[in-house]
Design a protein around this motif. Structure first.
Motif, PDB file in Angstrom:
ATOM      1  N   THR A  84       0.828  -1.205   0.000  1.00 44.03           N
ATOM      2  CA  THR A  84       0.000   0.000   0.000  1.00 44.03           C
ATOM      3  C   THR A  84       0.860   1.252   0.000  1.00 44.03           C
ATOM      4  O   THR A  84       1.998   1.248   0.475  1.00 44.03           O
ATOM      5  CB  THR A  84      -0.936   0.031   1.225  1.00 44.03           C
ATOM      6  N   SER A  85       0.285   2.319  -0.529  1.00 37.34           N
ATOM      7  CA  SER A  85       0.960   3.616  -0.596  1.00 37.34           C
ATOM      8  C   SER A  85       0.699   4.394   0.692  1.00 37.34           C
ATOM      9  O   SER A  85      -0.102   3.971   1.536  1.00 37.34           O
ATOM     10  CB  SER A  85       0.436   4.396  -1.810  1.00 37.34           C
ATOM     11  N   PRO A  86       1.350   5.546   0.865  1.00 34.67           N
ATOM     12  CA  PRO A  86       1.114   6.339   2.084  1.00 34.67           C
ATOM     13  C   PRO A  86      -0.342   6.735   2.290  1.00 34.67           C
ATOM     14  O   PRO A  86      -0.783   6.910   3.422  1.00 34.67           O
ATOM     15  CB  PRO A  86       1.996   7.577   1.869  1.00 34.67           C
ATOM     16  N   PHE A  87      -1.106   6.879   1.205  1.00 34.41           N
ATOM     17  CA  PHE A  87      -2.510   7.257   1.313  1.00 34.41           C
ATOM     18  C   PHE A  87      -3.451   6.064   1.297  1.00 34.41           C
ATOM     19  O   PHE A  87      -4.662   6.220   1.179  1.00 34.41           O
ATOM     20  CB  PHE A  87      -2.895   8.228   0.184  1.00 34.41           C
ATOM     21  N   GLY A  88      -2.893   4.856   1.402  1.00 37.83           N
ATOM     22  CA  GLY A  88      -3.722   3.656   1.509  1.00 37.83           C
ATOM     23  C   GLY A  88      -4.121   3.016   0.190  1.00 37.83           C
ATOM     24  O   GLY A  88      -4.910   2.064   0.184  1.00 37.83           O
ATOM     25  N   ASN A  89      -3.593   3.490  -0.925  1.00 40.41           N
ATOM     26  CA  ASN A  89      -3.903   2.882  -2.222  1.00 40.41           C
ATOM     27  C   ASN A  89      -3.175   1.551  -2.365  1.00 40.41           C
ATOM     28  O   ASN A  89      -1.995   1.443  -2.031  1.00 40.41           O
ATOM     29  CB  ASN A  89      -3.499   3.818  -3.368  1.00 40.41           C
ATOM     30  N   ALA A 106       7.016   5.245  -7.220  1.00 45.30           N
ATOM     31  CA  ALA A 106       6.355   6.022  -6.176  1.00 45.30           C
ATOM     32  C   ALA A 106       5.775   7.307  -6.767  1.00 45.30           C
ATOM     33  O   ALA A 106       6.495   8.105  -7.355  1.00 45.30           O
ATOM     34  CB  ALA A 106       7.331   6.346  -5.054  1.00 45.30           C
ATOM     35  N   SER A 107       4.463   7.467  -6.627  1.00 44.63           N
ATOM     36  CA  SER A 107       3.793   8.659  -7.146  1.00 44.63           C
ATOM     37  C   SER A 107       3.575   9.703  -6.068  1.00 44.63           C
ATOM     38  O   SER A 107       3.127  10.811  -6.366  1.00 44.63           O
ATOM     39  CB  SER A 107       2.440   8.268  -7.767  1.00 44.63           C
ATOM     40  N   GLU A 108       3.856   9.345  -4.823  1.00 44.82           N
ATOM     41  CA  GLU A 108       3.694  10.270  -3.715  1.00 44.82           C
ATOM     42  C   GLU A 108       4.751   9.977  -2.661  1.00 44.82           C
ATOM     43  O   GLU A 108       5.147   8.828  -2.476  1.00 44.82           O
ATOM     44  CB  GLU A 108       2.287  10.148  -3.120  1.00 44.82           C
ATOM     45  N   ALA A 109       5.232  10.992  -2.019  1.00 49.55           N
ATOM     46  CA  ALA A 109       6.259  10.819  -0.996  1.00 49.55           C
ATOM     47  C   ALA A 109       5.623  10.318   0.294  1.00 49.55           C
ATOM     48  O   ALA A 109       4.517  10.714   0.647  1.00 49.55           O
ATOM     49  CB  ALA A 109       6.978  12.133  -0.753  1.00 49.55           C
ATOM     50  N   GLY A 110       6.331   9.423   0.975  1.00 56.83           N
ATOM     51  CA  GLY A 110       5.814   8.911   2.240  1.00 56.83           C
ATOM     52  C   GLY A 110       6.256   7.493   2.507  1.00 56.83           C
ATOM     53  O   GLY A 110       7.178   6.972   1.874  1.00 56.83           O
TER      54      GLY A 110
END
Length: 225
Positions: A84-89, A106-110
């Motif tokens: 999962t990504s930092p935003f839960g995707n 990675a499309s978003e930092a985290g």
């Protein structure tokens, strides 16, 4: 000096350049934070176990995972894997597997999270998962790059070195942005603390004045002053 260079020979110069470039690449690579490595996870009999890594934008991640069964058993339990990504995707989700692979940019930092757990019908057993996690420059397929660009030897090592330098530059830019963000947060927090202190001091002064006014009225009623 010219005679010594001439005696070195064309092939010797090429080999010398190759080793200089390779040594420089190794020095730069080992000076970077570790971008790859194998992780051994002992899975709990129920629930999941996770690994995570803090990534910034546009970082390539490539990982392979394989179930390692108990040495006295040839029965490989199946697991579920979820990334999962930092935003839960959800970037990767597999169930009833003994091995697999996932790759993403990675499309978003985290903080990116990869969780593994035994499937329901295998819970209660003991199993481990070997995760080969690579990020950034370590995740690049240099064999494909060499075939595509038709390079080899010193040129390939220079191309690797160029990739390492680009990774260092991107990391420095990321750290610069993060430092600016942290400085902004720190300045905002300091400003809020200063205003809170001023407000607290003002409230204390007002309360003290009201107490004095009340006491003065009380003593006047009692004709003490």
């Amino acid at each position: 000096m010219a005679a010594s260079i001439a005696g070195f020979g064309g092939g010797g110069i090429v080999k010398w350049c190759y080793w200089v470039v390779a040594a420089a690449a190794l020095i730069v690579i080992f000076s970077l934070p570790n971008g790859c490595g194998a992780i051994w996870l002992n899975l709990p009999k129920s629930g999941t176990k996770c690994v995570s890594e803090d990534l910034h934008n546009n970082v390539v991640v490539l990982a392979d995972y394989t179930v390692i069964a108990d040495e006295h058993s040839h029965d490989y339990p199946t697991i579920s894997a979820k990334v999962t990504s930092p935003f839960g995707n959800t970037l990767h989700h597999q169930e009833n597997v003994t091995h697999g692979q996932f790759a993403f940019t990675a499309s978003e930092a985290g903080n990116y999270l990869a969780c593994f757990g035994l499937d329901t019908h295998h819970q209660g057993k003991e199993a481990s998962v070997n995760v080969d996690w690579k990020t950034g420059i370590a995740a690049r397929d240099w064999e494909s790059v060499a075939k595509k660009e038709k390079i080899e030897g010193v040129e390939l090592e220079l191309r690797k070195l160029e990739g390492v330098v680009e990774a260092i530059h991107e990391n420095l830019l990321y750290l610069k942005v993060r430092e600016a963000e942290m400085r902004t947060v720190s300045e905002t927090t300091n400003g809020r603390v200063a205003w809170f202190s001023i407000m607290s001091l003002g409230v204390c002064i007002v309360v003290s004045a009201l107490q004095l006014w009340h006491l003065k009225g009380f003593f006047q009623k009692k004709k003490l002053i």
